[in-house]
Design a protein around this motif. Structure first.
Motif, PDB file in Angstrom:
ATOM      1  N   SER A  70       0.808  -1.220   0.000  1.00  0.00           N
ATOM      2  CA  SER A  70       0.000   0.000   0.000  1.00  0.00           C
ATOM      3  C   SER A  70       0.845   1.275   0.000  1.00  0.00           C
ATOM      4  O   SER A  70       0.298   2.374   0.023  1.00  0.00           O
ATOM      5  CB  SER A  70      -0.963   0.002   1.190  1.00  0.00           C
ATOM      6  OG  SER A  70      -0.240  -0.101   2.399  1.00  0.00           O
ATOM      7  N   ILE A  71       2.163   1.156  -0.021  1.00  0.00           N
ATOM      8  CA  ILE A  71       3.054   2.322  -0.110  1.00  0.00           C
ATOM      9  C   ILE A  71       3.854   2.177  -1.395  1.00  0.00           C
ATOM     10  O   ILE A  71       4.641   1.244  -1.557  1.00  0.00           O
ATOM     11  CB  ILE A  71       3.991   2.427   1.104  1.00  0.00           C
ATOM     12  CG1 ILE A  71       3.175   2.593   2.396  1.00  0.00           C
ATOM     13  CG2 ILE A  71       4.949   3.600   0.918  1.00  0.00           C
ATOM     14  CD1 ILE A  71       4.011   2.620   3.657  1.00  0.00           C
ATOM     15  N   LEU A  72       3.642   3.116  -2.297  1.00  0.00           N
ATOM     16  CA  LEU A  72       4.260   3.045  -3.615  1.00  0.00           C
ATOM     17  C   LEU A  72       5.730   3.460  -3.581  1.00  0.00           C
ATOM     18  O   LEU A  72       6.106   4.360  -2.825  1.00  0.00           O
ATOM     19  CB  LEU A  72       3.502   3.933  -4.592  1.00  0.00           C
ATOM     20  CG  LEU A  72       2.041   3.554  -4.835  1.00  0.00           C
ATOM     21  CD1 LEU A  72       1.374   4.591  -5.711  1.00  0.00           C
ATOM     22  CD2 LEU A  72       1.940   2.169  -5.451  1.00  0.00           C
ATOM     23  N   PRO A  73       6.551   2.837  -4.429  1.00  0.00           N
ATOM     24  CA  PRO A  73       7.973   3.188  -4.519  1.00  0.00           C
ATOM     25  C   PRO A  73       8.166   4.409  -5.411  1.00  0.00           C
ATOM     26  O   PRO A  73       8.647   4.303  -6.535  1.00  0.00           O
ATOM     27  CB  PRO A  73       8.610   1.935  -5.121  1.00  0.00           C
ATOM     28  CG  PRO A  73       7.527   1.373  -5.986  1.00  0.00           C
ATOM     29  CD  PRO A  73       6.226   1.692  -5.271  1.00  0.00           C
ATOM     30  N   GLY A  74       7.769   5.572  -4.928  1.00  0.00           N
ATOM     31  CA  GLY A  74       7.824   6.783  -5.734  1.00  0.00           C
ATOM     32  C   GLY A  74       9.238   7.162  -6.154  1.00  0.00           C
ATOM     33  O   GLY A  74      10.191   7.019  -5.392  1.00  0.00           O
ATOM     34  N   VAL A  75       9.355   7.675  -7.369  1.00  0.00           N
ATOM     35  CA  VAL A  75      10.643   8.123  -7.889  1.00  0.00           C
ATOM     36  C   VAL A  75      11.178   9.283  -7.054  1.00  0.00           C
ATOM     37  O   VAL A  75      12.376   9.347  -6.768  1.00  0.00           O
ATOM     38  CB  VAL A  75      10.501   8.524  -9.386  1.00  0.00           C
ATOM     39  CG1 VAL A  75      11.753   9.197  -9.895  1.00  0.00           C
ATOM     40  CG2 VAL A  75      10.162   7.302 -10.211  1.00  0.00           C
ATOM     41  N   THR A  76      10.304  10.196  -6.651  1.00  0.00           N
ATOM     42  CA  THR A  76      10.746  11.326  -5.841  1.00  0.00           C
ATOM     43  C   THR A  76      11.242  10.838  -4.485  1.00  0.00           C
ATOM     44  O   THR A  76      12.241  11.347  -3.964  1.00  0.00           O
ATOM     45  CB  THR A  76       9.612  12.358  -5.688  1.00  0.00           C
ATOM     46  OG1 THR A  76       9.114  12.689  -6.998  1.00  0.00           O
ATOM     47  CG2 THR A  76      10.097  13.618  -4.999  1.00  0.00           C
ATOM     48  N   ARG A  77      10.578   9.847  -3.912  1.00  0.00           N
ATOM     49  CA  ARG A  77      11.025   9.248  -2.645  1.00  0.00           C
ATOM     50  C   ARG A  77      12.421   8.653  -2.805  1.00  0.00           C
ATOM     51  O   ARG A  77      13.316   8.886  -1.985  1.00  0.00           O
ATOM     52  CB  ARG A  77      10.035   8.165  -2.207  1.00  0.00           C
ATOM     53  CG  ARG A  77      10.425   7.393  -0.961  1.00  0.00           C
ATOM     54  CD  ARG A  77       9.434   6.225  -0.749  1.00  0.00           C
ATOM     55  NE  ARG A  77       9.676   5.500   0.467  1.00  0.00           N
ATOM     56  CZ  ARG A  77      10.534   4.474   0.573  1.00  0.00           C
ATOM     57  NH1 ARG A  77      11.236   4.089  -0.485  1.00  0.00           N
ATOM     58  NH2 ARG A  77      10.687   3.853   1.725  1.00  0.00           N
ATOM     59  N   LEU A  78      12.613   7.872  -3.862  1.00  0.00           N
ATOM     60  CA  LEU A  78      13.916   7.245  -4.104  1.00  0.00           C
ATOM     61  C   LEU A  78      15.002   8.293  -4.323  1.00  0.00           C
ATOM     62  O   LEU A  78      16.124   8.148  -3.839  1.00  0.00           O
ATOM     63  CB  LEU A  78      13.827   6.305  -5.302  1.00  0.00           C
ATOM     64  CG  LEU A  78      12.915   5.089  -5.128  1.00  0.00           C
ATOM     65  CD1 LEU A  78      12.772   4.328  -6.449  1.00  0.00           C
ATOM     66  CD2 LEU A  78      13.424   4.175  -4.033  1.00  0.00           C
ATOM     67  N   THR A  79      14.670   9.347  -5.051  1.00  0.00           N
ATOM     68  CA  THR A  79      15.618  10.437  -5.286  1.00  0.00           C
ATOM     69  C   THR A  79      15.987  11.105  -3.970  1.00  0.00           C
ATOM     70  O   THR A  79      17.173  11.348  -3.696  1.00  0.00           O
ATOM     71  CB  THR A  79      15.012  11.469  -6.261  1.00  0.00           C
ATOM     72  OG1 THR A  79      14.666  10.809  -7.479  1.00  0.00           O
ATOM     73  CG2 THR A  79      15.974  12.607  -6.543  1.00  0.00           C
ATOM     74  N   ALA A  80      14.985  11.410  -3.146  1.00  0.00           N
ATOM     75  CA  ALA A  80      15.238  12.055  -1.854  1.00  0.00           C
ATOM     76  C   ALA A  80      16.105  11.170  -0.961  1.00  0.00           C
ATOM     77  O   ALA A  80      17.047  11.656  -0.322  1.00  0.00           O
ATOM     78  CB  ALA A  80      13.918  12.386  -1.161  1.00  0.00           C
TER      79      ALA A  80
END
Length: 160
Positions: free
Chosen positions: A58-68
Motif C-alpha cells: 500500500s506504499i508506492l515506490p515513488g521516484v521522488t522518494r527514491l531520489t530524496a
C-alpha cells in the motif's frame, strides 16, 4: 476498489472541512502506522534521523522518494525505513523531537507539512515553520529536473 475510492474521497472532504489540504493515511489493518500523505510518500525528521515508512503493498515506490533517499544519504543524513506509529508521531511533535514532516511526489516534488490534526487535536510541526531539510530537498530535486548538461546520477532521460 470502488469502496476504497469513496472512502478516500470522504476522508479528504472531512479534512478539507477542517481546513486541511491533505490526509495522512494510516495502515488499514492496525490503523496506527503512517503510510502516505494524500497520494505522496512521507518523511519525518525525528531528532537527527530521517525516517520514512518502508515500501509495502500500500506504499508506492515513488521516484521522488527514491531520489530524496539517495540525496539525503549523499548529504550524510542518517536515514532509515521503518514503520512509524502515529502515537509516536504525536508524542514526537509534542516533545519537539519531530521538527519536520514532508510529503514527496511527482507533482508537488517536496511539500512541507505545517500541522497535524489527530483525534480532534491540532499540533503545529516545528512551530508551524518549514524546517531546513524540506526546501533543501526541493531545490536539489527541481535543479535535477531543470539543470542543463549532464546528469551526475544518470536519472534523467533526454527526449527529443
Amino acid at each position: 476498489m470502488a469502496w476504497a475510492a469513496v472512502a478516500s474521497l470522504l476522508a479528504t472532504e472531512e479534512a478539507k472541512a477542517l481546513g486541511h489540504t491533505q490526509v495522512l493515511w494510516l495502515d488499514s489493518v492496525e490503523r496506527r502506522f503512517i503510510e502516505e500523505v494524500g497520494t505522496m510518500n512521507v518523511m519525518l525528521r525525528i531528532g537527527d534521523e530521517i525516517v520514512t515508512p518502508p515500501l509495502s503493498d500500500s506504499i508506492l515506490p515513488g521516484v521522488t522518494r527514491l531520489t530524496a533517499l539517495a540525496l539525503l544519504r549523499e548529504w550524510g543524513e542518517r536515514v532509515s525505513e521503518h514503520p512509524v506509529d502515529i502515537n509516536d508521531v504525536i508524542a514526537g511533535v509534542e516533545s519537539g523531537a519531530i521538527q519536520e514532516i514532508w510529503g514527496l511526489g511527482t507533482a508537488a516534488v517536496v511539500s512541507p507539512i505545517g500541522s497535524l490534526t489527530y483525534r480532534g487535536r491540532t499540533l503545529a510541526i516545528g512551530d508551524g515553520k518549514t524546517g531546513p531539510t524540506t526546501p533543501r530537498l526541493y531545490r536539489a530535486i527541481t535543479r535535477l529536473h531543470t539543470q542543463p548538461g549532464p546528469d551526475p546520477y544518470g536519472w534523467r532521460v533526454d527526449v527529443h
